[in-house]
Write a protein that holds these residues in place. Structure first.
Motif, PDB file in Angstrom:
ATOM      1  N   LEU A 182       0.828  -1.203   0.000  1.00  0.00           N
ATOM      2  CA  LEU A 182       0.000   0.000   0.000  1.00  0.00           C
ATOM      3  C   LEU A 182       0.865   1.257   0.000  1.00  0.00           C
ATOM      4  O   LEU A 182       0.600   2.227  -0.730  1.00  0.00           O
ATOM      5  N   ASP A 183       1.937   1.240   0.813  1.00  0.00           N
ATOM      6  CA  ASP A 183       2.797   2.420   0.938  1.00  0.00           C
ATOM      7  C   ASP A 183       3.595   2.685  -0.331  1.00  0.00           C
ATOM      8  O   ASP A 183       3.951   3.839  -0.609  1.00  0.00           O
ATOM      9  N   LEU A 184       3.903   1.642  -1.092  1.00  0.00           N
ATOM     10  CA  LEU A 184       4.619   1.827  -2.358  1.00  0.00           C
ATOM     11  C   LEU A 184       3.813   2.718  -3.296  1.00  0.00           C
ATOM     12  O   LEU A 184       4.336   3.681  -3.874  1.00  0.00           O
ATOM     13  N   VAL A 185       2.532   2.403  -3.435  1.00  0.00           N
ATOM     14  CA  VAL A 185       1.661   3.178  -4.321  1.00  0.00           C
ATOM     15  C   VAL A 185       1.406   4.576  -3.747  1.00  0.00           C
ATOM     16  O   VAL A 185       1.503   5.589  -4.452  1.00  0.00           O
ATOM     17  N   THR A 186       1.102   4.630  -2.439  1.00  0.00           N
ATOM     18  CA  THR A 186       0.781   5.908  -1.805  1.00  0.00           C
ATOM     19  C   THR A 186       1.957   6.878  -1.858  1.00  0.00           C
ATOM     20  O   THR A 186       1.786   8.080  -2.134  1.00  0.00           O
ATOM     21  N   SER A 187       3.162   6.376  -1.591  1.00  0.00           N
ATOM     22  CA  SER A 187       4.342   7.247  -1.604  1.00  0.00           C
ATOM     23  C   SER A 187       4.626   7.786  -3.003  1.00  0.00           C
ATOM     24  O   SER A 187       5.065   8.929  -3.157  1.00  0.00           O
ATOM     25  N   ALA A 188       4.363   6.965  -4.025  1.00  0.00           N
ATOM     26  CA  ALA A 188       4.568   7.431  -5.400  1.00  0.00           C
ATOM     27  C   ALA A 188       3.597   8.560  -5.743  1.00  0.00           C
ATOM     28  O   ALA A 188       3.984   9.573  -6.351  1.00  0.00           O
ATOM     29  N   VAL A 189       2.333   8.407  -5.342  1.00  0.00           N
ATOM     30  CA  VAL A 189       1.331   9.439  -5.608  1.00  0.00           C
ATOM     31  C   VAL A 189       1.667  10.717  -4.837  1.00  0.00           C
ATOM     32  O   VAL A 189       1.597  11.825  -5.376  1.00  0.00           O
ATOM     33  N   LEU A 190       2.040  10.569  -3.572  1.00  0.00           N
ATOM     34  CA  LEU A 190       2.388  11.735  -2.758  1.00  0.00           C
ATOM     35  C   LEU A 190       3.601  12.473  -3.323  1.00  0.00           C
ATOM     36  O   LEU A 190       3.620  13.703  -3.400  1.00  0.00           O
ATOM     37  N   ALA A 191       4.618  11.726  -3.717  1.00  0.00           N
ATOM     38  CA  ALA A 191       5.834  12.339  -4.247  1.00  0.00           C
ATOM     39  C   ALA A 191       5.576  13.013  -5.594  1.00  0.00           C
ATOM     40  O   ALA A 191       6.196  14.028  -5.911  1.00  0.00           O
ATOM     41  N   ALA A 192       4.661  12.453  -6.364  1.00  0.00           N
ATOM     42  CA  ALA A 192       4.310  13.087  -7.633  1.00  0.00           C
ATOM     43  C   ALA A 192       3.643  14.434  -7.399  1.00  0.00           C
ATOM     44  O   ALA A 192       3.687  15.324  -8.258  1.00  0.00           O
ATOM     45  N   SER A 193       3.054  14.608  -6.203  1.00  0.00           N
ATOM     46  CA  SER A 193       2.403  15.868  -5.861  1.00  0.00           C
ATOM     47  C   SER A 193       3.319  16.809  -5.101  1.00  0.00           C
ATOM     48  O   SER A 193       3.328  18.019  -5.341  1.00  0.00           O
ATOM     49  N   TYR A 194       4.123  16.244  -4.164  1.00  0.00           N
ATOM     50  CA  TYR A 194       4.899  17.091  -3.250  1.00  0.00           C
ATOM     51  C   TYR A 194       6.411  17.039  -3.462  1.00  0.00           C
ATOM     52  O   TYR A 194       7.135  17.873  -2.927  1.00  0.00           O
ATOM     53  N   GLY A 195       6.910  16.044  -4.183  1.00  0.00           N
ATOM     54  CA  GLY A 195       8.329  16.011  -4.490  1.00  0.00           C
ATOM     55  C   GLY A 195       9.193  15.187  -3.549  1.00  0.00           C
ATOM     56  O   GLY A 195       8.698  14.350  -2.787  1.00  0.00           O
ATOM     57  N   TRP A 196      10.496  15.469  -3.584  1.00  0.00           N
ATOM     58  CA  TRP A 196      11.503  14.658  -2.900  1.00  0.00           C
ATOM     59  C   TRP A 196      11.374  14.661  -1.384  1.00  0.00           C
ATOM     60  O   TRP A 196      11.908  13.774  -0.708  1.00  0.00           O
ATOM     61  N   ILE A 197      10.677  15.621  -0.833  1.00  0.00           N
ATOM     62  CA  ILE A 197      10.556  15.695   0.617  1.00  0.00           C
ATOM     63  C   ILE A 197       9.881  14.445   1.185  1.00  0.00           C
ATOM     64  O   ILE A 197      10.066  14.098   2.356  1.00  0.00           O
ATOM     65  N   MET A 198       9.129  13.728   0.354  1.00  0.00           N
ATOM     66  CA  MET A 198       8.437  12.531   0.828  1.00  0.00           C
ATOM     67  C   MET A 198       9.409  11.423   1.222  1.00  0.00           C
ATOM     68  O   MET A 198       9.036  10.495   1.941  1.00  0.00           O
TER      69      MET A 198
END
Length: 240
Positions: free
Chosen positions: A147-163
């Protein structure tokens, strides 16, 4: 502990992928990702809170936790501190980006829930100490990692490297529960886990509402709510 390591690595991989492809995503697609993320927060938050409410020893505990935690967080001006950090980061980057709040949303999504709280405990209490890749006790953490693999990709696509910073936070969070189980057996009382899941679920829902622009809820100010059930059950254990 292998389950936690795998979970941490999936966040690093997902966040790296999302950050790399971020610049090639148009604004309308980023808006679609935000909508998807907001809806996912609502569903995941409700899924974390509602099943546990039926198991709660004190059904009003989460209300008191949110009230007390909200007052403490507002008094400490946690949201204002985050906003000022965002402002300084934006001034340095020369563009508007709500990345700090995005990171806080990611940390909530990754760390709060049955998988991320109970998973490390089960991993530690298994006969093999949870190191075998096929060990059933690691199932919660492997599911959480997916679940976190997908969620982190979506979050990083929105917020960037800070994730990427969410990965060490998750490792420390799950490592804490692993250590509690290692030194104290079952470690955390089941009622405490239940209350944490309820409060955490509500906070995730709050993040989803804010992301969707329904209401600007200061979710960061509510974070101290997570400490209220912990303090309550510690005091209860000392008095019993």
């Amino acid at each position: 502990m292998l389950g936690t390591i795998v979970n941490t690595c999936t966040i690093l991989i997902g966040a790296t992928f999302g950050s790399v492809v971020r610049e090639g995503i148009g604004d309308k697609y980023k808006a679609a990702l935000f909508d998807a993320l907001g809806l996912a927060c609502l569903v995941l938050g409700v899924n974390a809170a509602l099943p546990n409410m039926a198991k709660s020893e004190y059904p009003v505990m989460f209300i008191l936790s949110l009230a007390i935690g909200g007052v403490i967080g507002t008094r400490l001006d946690l949201s204002g501190r985050i906003d000022r950090m965002n402002a300084r980061l934006n001034a340095r980057q020369g563009k508007e980006n709500d990345s700090i709040n995005g990171l806080m949303t990611g940390i909530l999504l990754f760390c709060i829930g049955t998988f991320s709280i109970v998973g490390p405990v089960l991993s530690c209490l298994s006969p093999t100490q949870g190191w075998a890749l096929g060990e059933p006790a690691n199932t919660f953490l492997y599911t959480n990692a997916t679940l976190d693999l997908v969620t982190s990709a979506v979050l990083a696509a929105s917020y960037g490297w800070i994730m990427l910073l969410a990965a060490p936070v998750l490792f420390c969070w799950q490592g804490m529960f692993y250590a509690i189980a290692y030194f104290c057996g079952d470690g955390m009382p089941e009622p405490m886990r239940t209350e944490l899941s309820i409060v955490g679920g509500v906070l995730i829902v709050s993040s989803g509402i804010a992301i969707l622009g329904i209401k600007d809820i200061k979710t960061v100010n509510l974070l101290p709510s997570l400490l209220v059930p912990v303090v309550f059950y510690i005091i209860k254990g000392l008095l019993s």
